[in-house]
Write a protein that holds these residues in place. Structure first.
Motif, PDB file in Angstrom:
ATOM      1  N   ASN A 120       0.968  -1.717   0.616  1.00  0.00           N
ATOM      2  CA  ASN A 120      -0.036  -0.347  -0.051  1.00  0.00           C
ATOM      3  C   ASN A 120       0.956   1.197  -0.299  1.00  0.00           C
ATOM      4  N   GLN A 121       2.002   1.461   0.136  1.00  0.00           N
ATOM      5  CA  GLN A 121       3.089   2.621  -0.060  1.00  0.00           C
ATOM      6  C   GLN A 121       3.424   2.258  -0.920  1.00  0.00           C
ATOM      7  N   THR A 122       4.272   3.157  -1.070  1.00  0.00           N
ATOM      8  CA  THR A 122       4.372   3.541  -2.748  1.00  0.00           C
ATOM      9  C   THR A 122       6.365   3.930  -2.190  1.00  0.00           C
ATOM     10  N   VAL A 123       6.971   1.990  -3.110  1.00  0.00           N
ATOM     11  CA  VAL A 123       8.212   1.509  -2.445  1.00  0.00           C
ATOM     12  C   VAL A 123       9.032   1.278  -4.348  1.00  0.00           C
ATOM     13  N   LEU A 124       9.863   2.166  -4.228  1.00  0.00           N
ATOM     14  CA  LEU A 124      10.456   1.820  -5.639  1.00  0.00           C
ATOM     15  C   LEU A 124      11.695   1.589  -5.517  1.00  0.00           C
ATOM     16  N   PRO A 125      11.931   0.297  -5.984  1.00  0.00           N
ATOM     17  CA  PRO A 125      13.642  -0.325  -6.225  1.00  0.00           C
ATOM     18  C   PRO A 125      14.539   1.247  -7.399  1.00  0.00           C
ATOM     19  N   LEU A 126      15.883   1.436  -6.768  1.00  0.00           N
ATOM     20  CA  LEU A 126      16.483   1.933  -7.277  1.00  0.00           C
ATOM     21  C   LEU A 126      17.587   1.505  -7.924  1.00  0.00           C
ATOM     22  N   ASN A 127      17.888   0.047  -8.479  1.00  0.00           N
ATOM     23  CA  ASN A 127      19.276  -0.861  -8.997  1.00  0.00           C
ATOM     24  C   ASN A 127      20.122   0.341  -8.598  1.00  0.00           C
ATOM     25  N   LEU A 128      20.824   0.667  -8.068  1.00  0.00           N
ATOM     26  CA  LEU A 128      21.951   1.331  -7.607  1.00  0.00           C
ATOM     27  C   LEU A 128      23.506  -0.130  -7.544  1.00  0.00           C
ATOM     28  N   VAL A 129      24.088   0.684  -8.878  1.00  0.00           N
ATOM     29  CA  VAL A 129      25.162   0.418  -8.617  1.00  0.00           C
ATOM     30  C   VAL A 129      26.162  -0.051  -8.020  1.00  0.00           C
ATOM     31  N   GLY A 214      -3.215   4.820   0.967  1.00  0.00           N
ATOM     32  CA  GLY A 214      -3.425   3.781  -0.027  1.00  0.00           C
ATOM     33  C   GLY A 214      -3.788   2.048   0.618  1.00  0.00           C
ATOM     34  N   LEU A 215      -4.359   1.921   1.104  1.00  0.00           N
ATOM     35  CA  LEU A 215      -5.492   0.582   1.788  1.00  0.00           C
ATOM     36  C   LEU A 215      -6.876   0.609   0.123  1.00  0.00           C
ATOM     37  N   PHE A 216      -7.156   1.784   0.376  1.00  0.00           N
ATOM     38  CA  PHE A 216      -8.739   1.395  -0.716  1.00  0.00           C
ATOM     39  C   PHE A 216      -8.061   0.862  -2.504  1.00  0.00           C
ATOM     40  N   LEU A 217      -6.860   1.491  -2.460  1.00  0.00           N
ATOM     41  CA  LEU A 217      -6.530   0.435  -3.756  1.00  0.00           C
ATOM     42  C   LEU A 217      -6.144  -0.587  -3.881  1.00  0.00           C
ATOM     43  N   GLN A 218      -5.831  -0.729  -2.814  1.00  0.00           N
ATOM     44  CA  GLN A 218      -4.717  -1.988  -2.750  1.00  0.00           C
ATOM     45  C   GLN A 218      -6.061  -3.069  -2.612  1.00  0.00           C
ATOM     46  N   PHE A 219      -6.656  -3.157  -1.444  1.00  0.00           N
ATOM     47  CA  PHE A 219      -7.675  -4.197  -1.184  1.00  0.00           C
ATOM     48  C   PHE A 219      -9.305  -3.843  -1.775  1.00  0.00           C
ATOM     49  N   GLN A 226     -10.085   4.859 -11.429  1.00  0.00           N
ATOM     50  CA  GLN A 226     -10.473   5.382 -11.105  1.00  0.00           C
ATOM     51  C   GLN A 226     -11.538   5.869 -10.222  1.00  0.00           C
ATOM     52  N   ALA A 227     -11.755   4.726  -9.429  1.00  0.00           N
ATOM     53  CA  ALA A 227     -12.556   5.377  -8.051  1.00  0.00           C
ATOM     54  C   ALA A 227     -11.977   5.896  -6.798  1.00  0.00           C
ATOM     55  N   ASN A 228     -10.237   5.743  -7.146  1.00  0.00           N
ATOM     56  CA  ASN A 228      -9.456   5.611  -6.088  1.00  0.00           C
ATOM     57  C   ASN A 228      -9.381   7.172  -5.844  1.00  0.00           C
TER      58      ASN A 228
END
Length: 595
Positions: A120-129, A214-219, A226-228
């Motif tokens: 539900n959280q926005t978690v993004l991989p950074l792919n760091l070298v 972020g729970l409304f979109l997840q569940f 569009q309803a979120n």
């Protein structure tokens, strides 16, 4: 201008980005990654620990530089799951002559399954070298609040620190579910709509909070983003909040004028949904903030007004909505960067909602107990009144029997005795024809008078022309008898209403009018009276006026046996009676009988 480099080292699993980045505002939404990359001079230093500009239709670009001194995998944690769109551009080099761009697109307006980390959280991989300095660009846009709290963390750190939040969410939604189930059972048991409004109200408030977390979109709408948006759940919550307010506080009785103002909230909510469906989500969101302010004023004014009139459960209503609205205000002030961001301001809406749900549930229970006590008191009064009525009815029956017995003995009995004497005289005078004829004529007159006396007694017990002539003519005959007494002048205006009521109900109407005029003759000391009977499509209206001494305030309540009888007959007819002072003197009786 370049931002300072954030170094990710061993022994540390979390870094707040804070002011270690640059920001660029793009109100046109036209800038692309290549544009901002080619024009670094457009960026400005951050002046806030967290980018927070409140409601905004602009796009914002963020730029940061990161170097990893450890081979661990790192993630960018955007602690604002309600952002409409988050695009991440990670520019790194595997060698000195090869540049690679990693692009990630997430947001509350995209299907949940497209997220790189299903949370539900926005978690993004950074792919760091490892050991390479990486330039990161992030583009954010929102259809509500622009607030971008950023952390660079390991996935383990994010998981471990989300457990407390998950426990808080579980406790809150468990509480809401328990209250919904309990109050639904109460609604099914007693069919009181206030409980149903309460259930829908806290349900949509919980969904609205779920959107911000972020729970409304997840569940709820993982494949229908569009309803979120809080515009939909928030508007429904306010509509049911208004219905609950009007029903719980009985505003129709206590403050009907203020009640009409409340419908402006419904109009505002419809406008919010209309703007949202037409694509103007931000405009709808800003209007929803105005709705919050209007409902804050309305709920407090109505609550205090009803409380002043003695409805004690209103104090619990005020406590509950004060707790919720305080939580909303604190949460909104945090979103507008007026209050600092911490666990309390972040959870203020949820805390206020939970407290309100508990207090209002207690208020409903208190109201139920209040109604139960009032019902028991009313039943006791009704029982006492029924007992008194039964005693008076028995006394009236005995009095009526005594009157009928006296009339039979004193009037009809004497007449029959005289008839008997005449018969004996006729037998004695059989040889005197001239005397015999006279005695027979006298006997005929006595029998006629006896028959009339029987008719009079029968009429007093049950008016015969009610069945032969109808209720309208029977009332006119009754009033003619009143006029013939010479005690009072009566003006009549009676519309024909035959065959509208059943025979038993016509009798009740006849007795009501009869008792009213009996009271005028006995107690009013009036010289004139007026009766008007009219009918509409669904109502018979009886208005009786006199110019007598009037009726005191104490007598307009239950009254004596005659008035009790009138009220009992009106209860059978589902009718209503109102008694007023006439000007300059006398009494007005206004009766309405539905049919």
């Amino acid at each position: 201008m370049e931002p300072p480099v954030i170094e990710l080292v061993y022994g540390r699993a979390n870094y707040r980005v804070g002011r270690n980045m640059l920001v660029l505002k793009d109100p046109t939404h036209k800038l692309q990654h290549s544009d901002v990359e080619a024009k670094p001079e457009l960026f400005r230093p951050m002046t806030q620990e967290t980018l927070n500009v409140g409601p905004s239709a602009s796009t914002f670009w963020l730029k940061m530089r990161v170097v990893s001194r450890t081979p661990a995998e790192w993630f960018l944690h955007v602690k604002a799951p309600f952002l409409q769109r988050v695009d991440l551009f990670v520019e790194t080099a595997h060698s000195y002559d090869n540049w690679v761009n990693y692009i990630t697109n997430v947001g509350s307006a995209l299907p949940f399954r497209e997220r790189p980390v299903l949370s539900n959280q926005t978690v993004l991989p950074l792919n760091l070298v490892w050991r390479d300095t990486t330039t990161i660009y992030m583009r954010v846009r929102s259809n509500s609040i622009i607030r971008v709290p950023l952390e660079i963390s390991s996935l383990q750190y994010i998981y471990e620190n989300s457990q407390k939040t998950d426990i808080a969410h579980g406790f809150y939604y468990g509480l809401i579910a328990a209250l919904i189930i309990y109050n639904l059972f109460v609604f099914i048991s007693i069919r009181e709509r206030t409980y149903l409004y309460y259930v829908f109200y806290i349900f949509f408030v919980a969904l609205n909070i779920g959107y911000s977390k972020g729970l409304f979109l997840q569940f709820i709408v993982p494949d229908f983003p569009q309803a979120n948006h809080s515009n939909y759940t928030g508007s429904l919550a306010f509509v049911f909040a208004l219905l609950f307010t009007n029903s719980f506080l009985n505003t129709k009785h206590y403050c009907p004028r203020l009640r009409k103002l409340g419908w402006l909230i419904v109009v505002s909510c419809v406008a919010v949904v209309g703007f949202s469906l037409s694509g103007h989500l931000l405009l709808g969101f800003q209007l929803s903030w105005l709705t919050v302010g209007f409902f804050l004023i309305y709920s407090n004014v109505v609550g205090f007004t009803v409380l002043k009139q003695g409805f004690k459960p209103a104090r619990y209503y005020l406590m509950g909505f004060t707790a919720l609205l305080a939580g909303i205000v604190i949460f909104m002030m945090k979103d507008m960067a007026i209050f600092p961001e911490n666990w309390f301001t972040e959870g203020a809406y949820q805390i206020g909602s939970g407290l309100e749900a508990i207090i209002l549930s207690f208020a409903l229970a208190n109201k139920l107990n209040t109604f139960k006590r009032e019902k028991e008191l009313t039943q006791a009064e009704a029982l006492a009144q029924a007992t008194l009525f039964s005693q008076q009815l028995i006394g009236s029956q005995e009095s009526e029997r005594k009157r009928v017995a006296a009339e039979l003995h004193d009037s009809l009995g004497q007449s029959l005795g005289m008839v008997k004497n005449k018969v004996l005289i006729i037998k004695r005078d059989t040889e005197k024809p001239e005397l015999r004829e006279k005695q027979i004529r006298d006997l005929e007159e006595m029998v006629t008078e006896a028959i009339q006396e029987v008719r009079n007694i029968s009429y007093n017990l049950r008016p015969l022309h009610l069945e032969l002539l109808g209720i309208t003519q029977s009332l006119r005959s009754l009033l003619e008898d009143v006029i013939e007494t010479g005690l009072i002048d009566v003006e009549t205006d009676i519309q024909n209403f035959d065959h509208i009521l059943s025979k038993s109900n016509e009798m009740n109407v006849f007795r009501i009018v009869q008792e009213c005029f009996n009271n005028i003759l006995k107690h009013a000391q009036a010289t004139a009276a007026r009766i008007q009977i009219s009918k509409t499509d669904a109502m018979i209206t009886i208005r009786i006026e006199d110019n007598g001494v009037g009726i005191g305030p104490a007598s307009t309540g239950k009254g004596g046996f005659g008035m009790i009888g009138i009220r009992e007959r009106l209860n059978i007819l589902n009718g209503q009676i109102e008694i007023f002072q006439n000007k300059p003197s006398g009494t007005i009786i206004h009766i309405q009988i539905p049919f």
